[in-house]
Design an enzyme around this catalytic site. Structure first.
Site, short mmCIF file in Angstrom:
data_model
loop_
_atom_site.label_atom_id
_atom_site.label_comp_id
_atom_site.label_asym_id
_atom_site.label_seq_id
_atom_site.Cartn_x
_atom_site.Cartn_y
_atom_site.Cartn_z
N HIS A 193 0.79 -1.25 0.00
CA HIS A 193 0.00 0.00 0.00
C HIS A 193 0.81 1.29 0.00
O HIS A 193 0.24 2.36 -0.18
CB HIS A 193 -0.96 0.05 1.19
CG HIS A 193 -1.72 -1.19 1.46
ND1 HIS A 193 -2.46 -1.85 0.50
CD2 HIS A 193 -1.86 -1.93 2.60
CE1 HIS A 193 -3.02 -2.93 1.04
NE2 HIS A 193 -2.67 -3.00 2.30
N ASP B 282 3.69 -8.61 1.04
CA ASP B 282 4.26 -9.39 2.14
C ASP B 282 3.37 -10.54 2.60
O ASP B 282 3.86 -11.63 2.89
CB ASP B 282 4.64 -8.49 3.32
CG ASP B 282 3.50 -7.58 3.78
OD1 ASP B 282 2.38 -7.65 3.23
OD2 ASP B 282 3.75 -6.77 4.70
#
Length: 484
Positions: free
Chosen positions: A78, A233
């Site tokens: 993000h 991730d």
């Protein structure tokens, strides 16, 4: 050898693995976060590049990289990394836990009425798109210079290869994509004043995006090896522990906390603040709930109470009398919260402090509070129609056996801990790299479920005890919500 590079929030971690999946060596370099104003969370993108180069130098100095065949990338999702037309960084990167853009989220949903259907997500301040709209409205001189918007790991990719590329698991966390179609959406981009020209090229996680620059290959004594798309991730962490098929799930205890479940095709439940993203493998998707502060709450407590480490806190708690039942409750919303509240203004709270409160009581309350927040997210995900058969624990926080047992009792669910659970996304990135350069590979052979270390079944009496405390936990949040 295959290398996985994971650009986390607190550090960049490199993991070198053999073709058989054995971890040969690791290297890491710490990173710092800047919080110049309330709700802001930023990092220097230049520091990511410096850390990546330093970590690679460490491995190269040991002579470990001579047989390197491919590199995979993973990283914090993000983050908005803004580059001008020379490839220079325009401002500090706004991170996943930056909460300043709540108003812009509403603007996007008004501009694109079917935004939730397209993205599979409620538009939240943590995502990338509202951050760019905030820059457009508050820093127009910078916005006018934006030529490319990259996610954190993809800025490292650009430094390594000169290519502007991203993978779908990370890109779908921008909320600029049609998640079902696995592509950028022009209407969502236009709602923030951008177009496809501002975006990197999209790849599946196991596809090659470019090759190491000649000068870097020479610096590290390696060939011009391919750099693979990789994954965000969470998706890369899932690949690292073999979470690749429907029915599998993981609970990640990192800086943030994530409940991640592979779905049978594309599913979404945006109104419950559950995230629906592409997985890092072709043709696969996942749902996840997110707790913005998980293991980071323990680090915060260790710094708050004095010169003590997190392992020391946990050891002190383990030695405490088992019958010492403190009423202390902790709300772990140090960075606001996503699932299920979508509230960037939520705050951390200790409720029930008395003269008899000890440091171990505070540690226990923090572990429980993060567990209760996880349970709220798990309930929201299960309400989406996904109930996994098995949940694996991963991340740095999962090293604590005490916390693993506690989570099983809070969630009332069987949990497992497997080898490599503390290595996380970097291992998954290395596996994606191996898939990319292994023709006709069987995904399950390269991404197996690791060896079981321990399994944890909930104790019914403990589950009932925590169920009562969860009700109080929820009441405290609801009663304080208007004050945040």
């Amino acid at each position: 050898m295959y290398l996985g590079i994971d650009l986390g929030t607190s550090c960049i971690k490199l993991v070198l693995v053999t073709e058989g999946g054995t971890v040969v060596d690791t290297a890491s370099v710490s990173l710092t976060v800047s919080r110049p104003q309330p709700l802001w969370s930023e990092q220097s993108a230049e520091s990511w590049g410096e850390a990546a180069m330093t970590a690679m130098d460490k491995l190269a100095a040991k002579g470990q990289l001579a047989d390197l065949k491919a590199i995979g990338l993973s990283g914090q999702m993000h983050g908005a990394t803004l580059l001008d037309n020379h490839g220079d960084v325009l401002r500090p990167a706004m991170l996943w836990n930056d909460g300043r853009s709540a108003m812009q989220c509403s603007s996007i949903e008004e501009s694109v009425p079917n935004a939730r259907q397209l993205t599979g997500n409620m538009i939240m301040p943590g995502f990338t798109a509202p951050k760019l709209l905030w820059v457009k409205e508050n820093e127009p001189a910078i916005f006018d210079k934006v030529a490319k918007v990259l996610l954190p790991k993809d800025y490292v990719r650009y430094l390594l290869t000169g290519e502007f590329a991203s993978d779908l698991s990370d890109a779908t966390g921008t909320v600029w994509t049609d998640v079902a179609k696995r592509d950028w959406d022009d209407n969502l981009l236009a709602a923030t004043g951008l177009s496809r020209d501002h975006m990197p090229t999209l790849y599946e996680g196991s596809e090659i995006t470019g090759y190491i620059k000649p000068e870097l290959a020479k610096r590290w004594g390696i060939k011009q090896v391919p750099v693979v798309a990789g994954g965000g991730d969470n998706a890369a962490g899932a690949v690292g522990v073999g979470i690749i098929k429907p029915g599998q799930a993981m609970l990640s205890l990192g800086t943030s906390g994530v409940y991640f479940a592979v779905t049978d095709g594309y599913k979404s439940n945006p109104d419950s603040a559950v995230h629906s993203f592409c997985h890092a493998l072709p043709g696969t998707w996942h749902l996840m709930s997110v707790v913005l502060s998980a293991a980071s709450c323990l680090s915060w407590l260790a710094n708050l109470v004095g010169n003590v480490s997190v392992p020391e806190l946990l050891n002190e708690l383990a030695q405490q009398q088992s019958d010492n039942q403190s009423d202390l409750i902790f709300l772990p919303y140090l960075s606001g919260e996503r699932t299920p509240h979508n509230n960037p203004h939520a705050k951390g709270v200790f409720f029930g402090l008395t003269h008899s409160t000890e440091r171990a009581d505070m540690t226990k309350a923090v572990l429980e509070g993060v567990g209760y927040a996880f349970a709220d997210g798990c309930d929201a995900l299960h309400a989406s129609g996904v109930k996994p058969d098995e949940v694996s624990l991963i991340g740095g926080g999962a090293k604590s056996e005490y916390w693993r047992k506690l989570l099983a009792n809070i969630l009332g669910q069987n949990l497992v801990y497997r080898q490599g659970g503390d290595v996380g996304p970097a291992l998954g990135a290395a596996r994606l790299a191996q898939l990319a350069v292994t023709p006709n590979a069987n995904i399950e052979d390269i991404c197996p479920v690791p060896t079981l270390v321990e399994s944890y079944e909930p104790n019914q009496a403990e589950f009932n005890h925590h169920k009562e405390r969860r009700e109080k936990f929820s009441q405290i949040y609801q009663n304080l919500n208007s004050l945040f």
